[in-house]
Design a protein around this motif. Sequence first.
Motif, short mmCIF file in Angstrom:
data_model
loop_
_atom_site.label_atom_id
_atom_site.label_comp_id
_atom_site.label_asym_id
_atom_site.label_seq_id
_atom_site.Cartn_x
_atom_site.Cartn_y
_atom_site.Cartn_z
N LYS A 124 3.66 1.19 -4.54
CA LYS A 124 4.65 0.51 -5.36
C LYS A 124 4.15 0.25 -6.78
CE LYS A 124 5.68 -3.31 -3.55
NZ LYS A 124 5.93 -3.97 -4.84
N THR A 125 2.94 -0.30 -6.85
CA THR A 125 2.41 -0.63 -8.17
C THR A 125 2.19 0.63 -8.99
OG1 THR A 125 1.38 -2.54 -7.19
CG2 THR A 125 0.62 -1.91 -9.36
N ALA A 126 1.70 1.69 -8.34
CA ALA A 126 1.46 2.95 -9.06
C ALA A 126 2.78 3.47 -9.62
CB ALA A 126 0.82 3.97 -8.13
N SER A 180 -3.81 -1.32 -6.35
CA SER A 180 -4.88 -1.61 -5.43
C SER A 180 -4.58 -1.13 -4.03
CB SER A 180 -5.12 -3.10 -5.43
OG SER A 180 -5.92 -3.40 -4.33
N ASN A 239 0.77 -1.23 0.00
CA ASN A 239 0.00 0.00 0.00
C ASN A 239 0.81 1.28 0.00
OD1 ASN A 239 -2.62 0.19 -0.33
ND2 ASN A 239 -3.16 -0.35 1.75
N ALA A 286 2.76 9.58 -6.78
CA ALA A 286 2.39 8.75 -7.93
C ALA A 286 0.99 9.08 -8.38
CB ALA A 286 2.49 7.27 -7.56
N ASP A 323 1.61 14.22 -1.61
CA ASP A 323 0.40 15.04 -1.72
C ASP A 323 -0.46 14.97 -0.45
OD1 ASP A 323 -1.93 12.79 -2.87
OD2 ASP A 323 0.19 12.30 -2.93
P1 GDP Z 1 1.16 -1.10 -3.48
O1 GDP Z 1 0.35 -1.98 -2.61
O2 GDP Z 1 2.39 -0.65 -2.80
O3 GDP Z 1 1.43 -1.68 -4.82
O4 GDP Z 1 0.33 0.24 -3.64
P2 GDP Z 1 -0.58 0.69 -4.86
O5 GDP Z 1 0.23 1.20 -5.98
O6 GDP Z 1 -1.51 -0.41 -5.15
O7 GDP Z 1 -1.30 1.94 -4.20
C1 GDP Z 1 -2.09 1.83 -3.05
C2 GDP Z 1 -3.12 2.96 -3.01
O8 GDP Z 1 -2.50 4.20 -2.84
C3 GDP Z 1 -3.96 3.05 -4.27
O9 GDP Z 1 -5.28 3.34 -3.90
C4 GDP Z 1 -3.35 4.23 -5.00
O10 GDP Z 1 -4.35 4.87 -5.74
C5 GDP Z 1 -2.88 5.10 -3.87
N1 GDP Z 1 -1.70 5.89 -4.20
C6 GDP Z 1 -0.57 5.48 -4.80
N2 GDP Z 1 0.32 6.50 -4.88
C7 GDP Z 1 -0.27 7.58 -4.31
C8 GDP Z 1 0.16 8.95 -4.07
O11 GDP Z 1 1.25 9.37 -4.41
N3 GDP Z 1 -0.73 9.75 -3.42
C9 GDP Z 1 -1.95 9.32 -3.02
N4 GDP Z 1 -2.75 10.17 -2.40
N5 GDP Z 1 -2.37 8.07 -3.23
C10 GDP Z 1 -1.55 7.19 -3.86
#
Ligand code: GDP
Length: 718
Positions: A25-27, A40, A22, A160, A134
């Motif tokens: 990472k994926t973003a 997600s 969360n 991201a 942000d």
């Molecule tokens: P992962 O579990 O590390 O792969 O995280 P994800 O890429 O799935 O992102 C988790 C959540 O955080 C998603 O709902 C994204 O939309 C949100 N998110 C990712 N990057 C950012 C960011 O820079 N700012 C904000 N506010 N939300 C983000």
Amino acid sequence: MMNSNLQSHSKIFKIALLGNPNSGKTAIFNLLTKLRHKVSNYPGVTVEQKMGIVKLNNGRLAELLDLPGTYSLTPESLDEKIVAEEVTKWVHGIHRPDAIISVVDASNLSRNLYLTTQLTDLGIPVVMALNMMDLVKSGTVDHHQLSEKLGIHAAIPMSAKEKWGVNHLLDGLWKVLESPPPDCSFMIPLNIPAIVSTTLEPLTSIFKENFQYSPRLAVAQALRVITRNSALELYRKIIQTLPGLDDNLFEKLIDTRGEIIGQIESLNYSHRILEATLRYAMIDDMVKSIQPDNEKILKQVTRSEKADRILTHKWLGPAIFISIMYIIFHSVFTLATIPMDWIDESIHKIGDIILRTMGPGMLRDLLVDGVFGGVGAILVFLPQILILVFFLSMLEDSGYMARVAFLLDRFMTKVGLHGRSALPLISGYACAIPGIMASRTIDSWKERLITILILPLMSCSARLPVYSLLIGAFIPAKLLFGFISLQGFTLVTMYILGTVVAFILAWIFSKFIPIQGKSSFVMEMPPYRIPIMGSVFHQVFTRAKLFLKNAGQIILAISIVLWFIASFPSSPNSVNGNHVEDSYAGKIGKIIEPVIKPLGFDWKIGIGLVTSFAAREVMVSTLATLYSVDNGENSIVHLSSSLVKDINIHTGKQRYDVLFALSLMVFYVFAAQCMATFAIVKVETNSWKWPIFMICYMSMLAYGASFLVYQGGRLLGF
Ligand code: GDP
Ligand code: MG
């Protein structure tokens, strides 16, 4: 000279992406690779390894490896084990990346820095992506100080979500790749009390002497091995693979660990939390010095908290959850009708054009009845499936799913599942396969296995076409109590039926499956976030592609084969309009008929049951092909009205009725009809035992339930 230059130019750099679940990472992976995939808002949704290519700022390419999200390098859950094993390989020179991007959620610094400090131990250059900037007030995170204190090469503030900072991240990456900085694991010692490092000394020196670890890495690994036996276990494999090591090295590690644990405990430290205690002490100091007013860094935490007071409330929470689910399934039925009508009309129009432009003959029949009738009937349901997937992705990405897991944890535990089973089970409403994959986030094998076993009972989107067809044809479009649509209610009932029975079975299974390690519910609540629409639509798009691929390949092939066996041998008395009954397909159906007659099904449905073993929705295309072939007038039939109007010439009565429709729907709720699901179960459980068990119990359940509905309904006089 020239040669070595060329070589260094052609070298593809390897970069690893690591971070807490969360953290975004994926973003970030998507931004860096411009390759879209699942984003997600749920801890640990990225369970597989993903690879992408990054174009660095000077045009050079680098390979980017996306690892599962993890809180630490100490292997506990399956995800963490994957990461810990991979990182252990790097340390010993296998697949060692040139740089690590440590993704950190800036709104939750302390917890995220835990992993970063562990990564810094490795001696691989670390660039921090300080994500989610942000969400924090400007000026509350000093990234220069942060990277200096950590001893990493850069901490790059970014978002991201708002898509800024990525170029700086690429710059930072290029800097460490171009001229690798000195190994800081030699320079910045791990800051732990002297008495502890003295006690660890025997282990530390084993690591230094046998594996040539830097002082910092040796201490770090000693800490980890003392804290968890699973960390020690990683060495068993490594010692076997590395050449030239002492045969008894692993035994020596075990013995030394045992001795040190005794000494550590006598120092009044609990060895099980030794690493966490020391590291958090270190991190707390660091965070305090750069961020004295820790509480006030977030812009909007209160909004999330306020929302949670309502959404996770004891009574309101579940009520809101049920309402949301109801609204979703209701809109799947109502909202989708517009595009569905549109697709239906287009298919009929194209069919008509073919009819008018092609001369009569077998090819025309095949095209119109087999291809357009069969595949067309299934395409109509695309909008419903996409709307369902859209809503589920929105729930997931907004952070609401984590609350659902929290809400349901107590209940889930009672029936032998885990709070973390909630997301896999709810994704099962879209498709069982991603659900089964997502069950990897459940630590305990028993709870994970039970989740997998019941997952196919969550009504997946492939059942929607079958439900929709039958409901549209046989359930009157009336309102219950003046405001609940009877059709929508029937649909929801099917979903509830599958879900309730799934939980009952979970409870029964949990009595028979032995426990191997109990897991506890530790899950963070991510703040609510506005979903990134691009990634929601990407998921919808992926599902659409999959569905169309299915329709294009499996369903097309089955429709064509079916058309042949339903059209031949052409019967001389086809004027009666029942030549399918005399065809090969009819004969096959008739063989099955006696078995399924007690359920209210006849030979046509029998053929559909056979074909839908490949995928559930094939039932619809099968019926469409059968009716199209049977319909002498050479046009695409309207499937639901054909079903209603079908008269059994032997009895002179309507062939199908409401009771039949209910019985068939109930059969579909439980039946084991998706080969792909069982293939995945085989892979995930690593044995044939469980998929075979699932096919058996689901088939028995389907038969029994349909039997009860049909025979019970008849007894009651329907
Ligand atoms: P992962 O579990 O590390 O792969 O995280 P994800 O890429 O799935 O992102 C988790 C959540 O955080 C998603 O709902 C994204 O939309 C949100 N998110 C990712 N990057 C950012 C960011 O820079 N700012 C904000 N506010 N939300 C983000
Ligand atoms: Mg992810």
